[in-house]
Design a protein around this motif. Structure first.
Motif, PDB file in Angstrom:
ATOM      1  N   ILE B  78      43.425   4.644  19.210  1.00  0.00           N
ATOM      2  CA  ILE B  78      42.892   4.201  18.039  1.00  0.00           C
ATOM      3  C   ILE B  78      43.516   3.343  17.041  1.00  0.00           C
ATOM      4  N   ALA B  79      44.701   4.148  16.763  1.00  0.00           N
ATOM      5  CA  ALA B  79      45.545   3.829  15.457  1.00  0.00           C
ATOM      6  C   ALA B  79      45.999   2.358  15.905  1.00  0.00           C
ATOM      7  N   ASP B  80      46.625   2.458  17.198  1.00  0.00           N
ATOM      8  CA  ASP B  80      47.217   1.131  17.436  1.00  0.00           C
ATOM      9  C   ASP B  80      46.215  -0.039  17.502  1.00  0.00           C
ATOM     10  N   THR B  81      44.991   0.312  18.162  1.00  0.00           N
ATOM     11  CA  THR B  81      43.934  -0.768  18.061  1.00  0.00           C
ATOM     12  C   THR B  81      43.988  -1.159  16.687  1.00  0.00           C
ATOM     13  N   ALA B  82      43.438  -0.119  15.700  1.00  0.00           N
ATOM     14  CA  ALA B  82      43.293  -0.700  14.186  1.00  0.00           C
ATOM     15  C   ALA B  82      44.192  -1.645  13.856  1.00  0.00           C
ATOM     16  N   ARG B 104      44.566  13.055  12.692  1.00  0.00           N
ATOM     17  CA  ARG B 104      45.657  12.634  13.203  1.00  0.00           C
ATOM     18  C   ARG B 104      45.647  11.032  13.166  1.00  0.00           C
ATOM     19  N   ILE B 105      44.382  10.207  13.340  1.00  0.00           N
ATOM     20  CA  ILE B 105      44.781   8.857  12.897  1.00  0.00           C
ATOM     21  C   ILE B 105      45.108   8.532  11.420  1.00  0.00           C
ATOM     22  N   ALA B 106      44.395   9.413  10.688  1.00  0.00           N
ATOM     23  CA  ALA B 106      44.748   9.198   9.121  1.00  0.00           C
ATOM     24  C   ALA B 106      46.151   9.204   9.173  1.00  0.00           C
ATOM     25  N   VAL B 107      46.881  10.337   9.440  1.00  0.00           N
ATOM     26  CA  VAL B 107      48.316  10.295   9.481  1.00  0.00           C
ATOM     27  C   VAL B 107      48.959   9.077  10.055  1.00  0.00           C
ATOM     28  N   ARG B 108      48.755   8.700  11.181  1.00  0.00           N
ATOM     29  CA  ARG B 108      49.305   7.512  11.823  1.00  0.00           C
ATOM     30  C   ARG B 108      49.149   6.363  10.845  1.00  0.00           C
ATOM     31  N   MET B 109      48.066   6.041  10.145  1.00  0.00           N
ATOM     32  CA  MET B 109      47.863   4.796   9.563  1.00  0.00           C
ATOM     33  C   MET B 109      48.012   4.928   8.044  1.00  0.00           C
ATOM     34  N   ASP B 110      48.697   6.234   7.712  1.00  0.00           N
ATOM     35  CA  ASP B 110      49.057   6.602   6.353  1.00  0.00           C
ATOM     36  C   ASP B 110      47.549   6.402   5.403  1.00  0.00           C
ATOM     37  N   VAL B 142      33.575  11.758  -2.971  1.00  0.00           N
ATOM     38  CA  VAL B 142      34.771  11.603  -2.885  1.00  0.00           C
ATOM     39  C   VAL B 142      35.512  10.223  -2.955  1.00  0.00           C
ATOM     40  N   SER B 143      36.713  10.066  -3.640  1.00  0.00           N
ATOM     41  CA  SER B 143      37.121   8.520  -3.586  1.00  0.00           C
ATOM     42  C   SER B 143      38.379   8.524  -2.902  1.00  0.00           C
ATOM     43  N   ILE B 144      38.456   7.347  -1.891  1.00  0.00           N
ATOM     44  CA  ILE B 144      39.613   7.330  -1.203  1.00  0.00           C
ATOM     45  C   ILE B 144      40.617   6.512  -1.764  1.00  0.00           C
ATOM     46  N   ASN B 145      41.742   6.828  -2.087  1.00  0.00           N
ATOM     47  CA  ASN B 145      42.453   5.989  -2.852  1.00  0.00           C
ATOM     48  C   ASN B 145      43.570   5.118  -2.144  1.00  0.00           C
ATOM     49  N   THR B 146      43.628   5.207  -0.950  1.00  0.00           N
ATOM     50  CA  THR B 146      44.600   4.418  -0.094  1.00  0.00           C
ATOM     51  C   THR B 146      43.932   3.190   0.386  1.00  0.00           C
ATOM     52  N   PRO B 147      44.867   2.125   0.646  1.00  0.00           N
ATOM     53  CA  PRO B 147      44.479   0.939   1.506  1.00  0.00           C
ATOM     54  C   PRO B 147      43.525   1.105   2.691  1.00  0.00           C
ATOM     55  N   ASN B 148      44.230   2.031   3.536  1.00  0.00           N
ATOM     56  CA  ASN B 148      43.680   2.103   4.893  1.00  0.00           C
ATOM     57  C   ASN B 148      42.743   3.523   4.850  1.00  0.00           C
ATOM     58  N   LYS B 149      41.526   3.511   5.337  1.00  0.00           N
ATOM     59  CA  LYS B 149      40.769   4.604   5.177  1.00  0.00           C
ATOM     60  C   LYS B 149      40.406   5.007   6.695  1.00  0.00           C
ATOM     61  N   VAL B 150      39.974   6.318   6.733  1.00  0.00           N
ATOM     62  CA  VAL B 150      39.389   6.880   7.813  1.00  0.00           C
ATOM     63  C   VAL B 150      38.256   7.694   7.453  1.00  0.00           C
ATOM     64  N   VAL B 151      37.041   7.518   8.134  1.00  0.00           N
ATOM     65  CA  VAL B 151      35.832   8.089   7.743  1.00  0.00           C
ATOM     66  C   VAL B 151      35.096   8.854   9.094  1.00  0.00           C
TER      67      VAL B 151
END
Ligand SMILES: Cc1cc2nc3c(=O)[nH]c(=O)nc-3n(C[C@H](O)[C@H](O)[C@H](O)COP(=O)(O)OP(=O)(O)OC[C@H]3O[C@@H](n4cnc5c(N)ncnc54)[C@H](O)[C@@H]3O)c2cc1C
Lengths: 246, 319
Positions: B78-82, B104-110, B142-151
């Motif tokens: 999933i993270a590679d496809t993203a 896990r995806i959040a960690v991979r995508m920072d 909640v506010s996601i403060n990073t450029p990449n986001k997982v929801v």
């Protein structure tokens, strides 16, 4: 088997939920805090049982301020051999996970346990993050687990059923109801806990990736409509015509 | 930039929660002026049907190895496809699999992760989204403060929009990373409605007196097409399986209809169910605290009321 059990602190299940500072912060006035039940009842107890059976010991880990020492001592009274507290008032799950992973990297644990979620944030986030940071398999919602010290068979809950899986070597496991039975610490356990080691280590901090900007209480119900117990046709009619749920 | 949505296909079929996340991703992509792309991994009939829910592309990863569920392998795909499709937002279902993947995806995508959200985000100023906290006793923005986001999206919290049209899926094969986890058995009770996804739930407590009396609960659930649930003392006593335990230390649900039978309504029980749209309480004690949280109440003996309600439901269904 040396096991790391991650525990967190949550408000008591009967605690009043209210907010302060313009609804941006949980109001802890008069709130009693407890060890998160999934961590205490299931993760910690199953980990202790495994060390009783296979040898080794349980290290309890909490990421939090010194006011958390009281729940850490309770975990030691239940049966942890020693504890580590990573000293920070962490607010986001990533900071918690990164600190757990950093600590675990420097040691060797055969297994890492935590509860399936906390009863305050209900995120189910930390376990998967720790697993990814350590490049370990993650088995969530474990309701049964047997191990010979290296090979483990775990039953995990999935929608509408269960999945049984086998994992070789270390893994991260999140515990759900059924994995173990709650243990109430006895007097001896409580006395011994006082002299067990609790090491405090500094945290690694970075800007939170996620922050809570506002809290709200759910809208109150407008009041119950009583239906005659003899007249269930009326209840069905209300559910169909008024509530429109059937 | 795009929005990637991972749609689960357990046993080769999509579920309602899958259509919900596809709709969620499409609506979000529209507000961000970008496209929603769906990712399907493993066996899935009619993967292109996801186009109906507004996604402009469906990537179908076919893997010959039947890996079962391994979050380590799947999160990598999933993270590679993203990364490949330049997605900065990844949407998942807040299911047992989704929860194991999200972190896990959040960690991979920072990426920052907002799990179990119950509405579309407000993207007018940053990325703010609501989720239930304190076991349903409050709602947090909640506010996601990073450029990449997982929801990850809670079931039953967004309406499905199937006004689009099917697309031709892009098939892709990937070699799976070596896995240390082996699924040896999967047991799913067929025909029953999984509790976290159920729109109608019939739940019973200690007022039932013993497990031998659960026939009337199952009859009512069958008449309605509902899932069954129970209070904690009931599963602790092994009258019912732990998977039915709802509440603060069980599972949290938000069905359209929750019928509570012989349950007193302790605060820890209410915590997991008070987000239900409509609550019906059947209890012989008019002072039972549950009535305060109910929309409809029946004060009476459950052993008489429940079979009567089942008959009324059957009569209604036959009309
Ligand atoms: C830390 C903690 C966490 C907890 N987490 C949970 C949780 O997640 N979920 C949960 O459910 N509980 C939880 N509990 C337990 C909770 O406090 C209550 O004890 C529990 O919910 C009560 O279950 P009950 O309503 O089935 O039983 P009771 O409280 O015994 O209620 C039975 C009800 O049945 C009614 N009744 C009896 N006979 C009849 C009849 N013939 N007809 C109609 N009505 C009848 C009675 O009037 C009564 O209201 C938790 C407790 C603690 C301390």
């Amino acid at each position: 088997m040396d096991i790391l059990v991650c525990i967190s602190k949550t408000p008591d299940t009967t605690a009043k939920i209210s907010f302060k500072n313009n609804d941006t912060e949980y109001n802890t006035d008069g709130v009693n805090f407890i060890m998160n039940p999934y961590d205490e009842w299931y993760a910690l107890v199953r980990a202790i049982e495994l060390t009783e059976q296979l040898g080794g010991s349980v290290t309890v880990l909490n990421v939090g301020p010194s006011s958390n020492d009281i729940i850490i001592r309770k975990a030691l009274a239940v049966g942890g051999a020693g504890a580590v507290r990573i000293d920070t008032d962490a607010t986001d799950s990533y900071t918690v996970a990164a600190n757990i992973a950093e600590y675990a990297k420097s040691k060797h644990y055969d297994m890492i346990f935590l509860g399936k979620e906390t009863i305050d944030y209900n995120g189910s986030e930390v376990g998967a993050m720790v697993a990814e940071l350590l490049d370990l398999p993650f088995i969530s919602y474990a309701i049964q687990m047997e191990s010979d010290g290296n090979s483990s068979t775990i039953t995990r809950e999935i929608e509408g059923g269960v999945e049984v899986c086998k994992v070789e070597g270390p893994a991260v496991i999140s515990a759900a109801p059924g994995l173990a039975q709650q243990r109430i610490p006895n007097m001896k356990g409580i006395m011994m806990a006082k002299s067990k080691p609790l090491t405090v280590v500094p945290a690694i901090l970075q800007d939170p990736k996620v922050s809570t900007v506002k809290y709200q209480l759910p809208p109150a119900k407008s009041g119950v409509k009583l239906v005659d117990p003899e007249n269930m046709d009326e209840l069905v009619r209300l559910l169909h015509e008024e509530a429109r749920v059937i | 930039m795009s929005v990637l949505v991972y749609v689960e296909s357990p046993d080769g079929h999509f579920k309602k929660t899958g259509f919900e996340v596809a709709s969620y991703a499409s609506k979000l992509a529209a507000t961000m002026n970008t496209d929603a792309i769906a990712l399907v991994i493993g066996k899935a009939d009619q993967a292109g049907d996801l186009g109906k829910y507004g996604v402009s592309q469906v990537i179908h990863v076919n893997s010959n190895d039947n890996i079962g569920f391994d979050s380590q392998a799947l999160s990598r795909i999933i993270a590679d496809t993203a990364k490949e499709v330049n997605a900065n937002v990844v949407i998942l279902t807040h299911s047992s699999s989704g929860k194991a993947l999200a972190g896990r995806i959040a960690v991979r995508m920072d990426a920052g992760l907002a799990s179990g959200v119950n509405a579309l985000p407000d993207v007018s100023d940053g990325f703010k989204v609501t989720r239930s906290v304190y076991s349903g006793k409050a709602v947090a923005t909640v506010s996601i403060n990073t450029p990449n986001k997982v929801v990850s999206v809670m079931g039953n919290s967004i309406s499905v929009d199937a006004s689009g049209s099917a697309v031709t899926p892009d098939n892709k094969s990937v070699s799976l990373p070596a896995t240390k986890l082996q699924v040896i058995e999967k047991k799913v009770v067929s025909g029953s409605v999984p509790l976290p996804e159920a729109e109608l739930v019939v739940s019973a407590g200690r007022g039932m007196k013993g497990p031998e009396n659960w026939g009337i609960i199952e009859d009512l659930a069958a008449a309605l097409g509902a899932a069954t649930a129970c209070s904690r003392p009931v599963s602790d006593a092994d009258w019912r399986p732990h998977s039915e335990h709802v509440g603060q230390t069980g599972i949290a649900i938000r069905p359209n209809l929750y019928i509570a039978i012989g349950i007193s309504g302790a605060i820890q029980h209410l915590a997991g169910v008070n987000n239900s749209k409509t609550i019906v309480v059947i209890n012989k004690d008019p002072e039972a605290p549950f009535f305060k949280a109910a929309d409809y109440g029946v004060v009476g003996d459950l052993f008489e009321v429940v079979p009567r309600l089942t008959e009324a439901v059957k009569k209604f269904k036959n009309q």
